[in-house]
Design a protein around this motif. Structure first.
Motif, PDB file in Angstrom:
ATOM      1  N   THR A 121      -0.348  13.759  -0.039  1.00  0.00           N
ATOM      2  CA  THR A 121      -0.713  12.347  -0.175  1.00  0.00           C
ATOM      3  C   THR A 121       0.571  11.527  -0.119  1.00  0.00           C
ATOM      4  OG1 THR A 121      -0.582  12.454  -2.577  1.00  0.00           O
ATOM      5  CG2 THR A 121      -2.760  12.783  -1.604  1.00  0.00           C
ATOM      6  N   LEU A 122       0.421  10.253   0.096  1.00  0.00           N
ATOM      7  CA  LEU A 122       1.593   9.375   0.112  1.00  0.00           C
ATOM      8  C   LEU A 122       2.189   9.287  -1.288  1.00  0.00           C
ATOM      9  CD1 LEU A 122       0.239   6.547   2.411  1.00  0.00           C
ATOM     10  CD2 LEU A 122       2.177   8.048   2.903  1.00  0.00           C
ATOM     11  N   PRO A 123       3.496   9.333  -1.396  1.00  0.00           N
ATOM     12  CA  PRO A 123       4.127   9.203  -2.708  1.00  0.00           C
ATOM     13  C   PRO A 123       3.676   7.943  -3.459  1.00  0.00           C
ATOM     14  CG  PRO A 123       5.734   9.948  -1.117  1.00  0.00           C
ATOM     15  CD  PRO A 123       4.475   9.604  -0.349  1.00  0.00           C
ATOM     16  N   SER A 124       3.444   6.851  -2.752  1.00  0.00           N
ATOM     17  CA  SER A 124       3.019   5.613  -3.405  1.00  0.00           C
ATOM     18  C   SER A 124       1.638   5.742  -4.043  1.00  0.00           C
ATOM     19  CB  SER A 124       3.009   4.458  -2.404  1.00  0.00           C
ATOM     20  OG  SER A 124       2.060   4.717  -1.376  1.00  0.00           O
ATOM     21  N   GLU A 125       0.841   6.682  -3.570  1.00  0.00           N
ATOM     22  CA  GLU A 125      -0.506   6.875  -4.118  1.00  0.00           C
ATOM     23  C   GLU A 125      -0.517   7.818  -5.307  1.00  0.00           C
ATOM     24  OE1 GLU A 125      -2.903   8.175  -0.841  1.00  0.00           O
ATOM     25  OE2 GLU A 125      -2.872   6.199   0.095  1.00  0.00           O
TER      26      GLU A 125
END
Length: 135
Positions: A121-125
């Motif tokens: 997953t995206l680190p921001s998520e």
């Protein structure tokens, strides 16, 4: 022609995801498509990057979206419409310390085992740092 709200949201999602690719790393069009929830749309990811604004006043632009860090699923820098496009992308990656080699057919390649970035997953998520949880 103005983009639909759906298209604009897709472009923004792609650009935001690409901004999370760490310096000196690369990923594939297909992986970006997967990260933004549309695994069947890797070609559209390429289209988004092709239409990335050169205008630095645009929210997403050539300077703040590291387009050069996205290559095809075989680790090859995709040919561009202009003859020097792949060479320019290779040079930009090399400036980040990414080793770009030349394959037997003259294709420009990056070793995913060394430079690949493939988080689930995206680190921001997930609230993780840029290094994230990688496959």
């Amino acid at each position: 022609m103005a983009r639909s709200d759906e298209a604009a949201a897709f472009f923004a999602a792609v650009y935001s995801a690409v901004q999370e690719i760490p310096y000196g790393k690369v990923t594939s069009y297909g992986h970006i498509a997967k990260l933004v929830g549309t695994p069947q749309r890797p070609r559209q990811v390429g289209l988004c990057l092709k239409h990335l604004s050169q205008d630095t006043d645009s929210h997403f632009n050539h300077d703040n979206v590291p387009w050069q860090r996205v290559i095809n699923s075989k680790g090859i820098i995709s040919p561009r419409s202009q003859p020097s496009g792949a060479q320019n992308q290779a040079a930009t990656l090399q400036a980040e310390g990414v080793v770009v080699s030349t394959g037997s057919l003259g294709e420009l390649m990056v070793d995913f085992s060394v430079y690949g970035w493939f988080p689930r997953t995206l680190p921001s998520e997930t609230g993780q740092s840029e290094e994230g949880d990688e496959d």
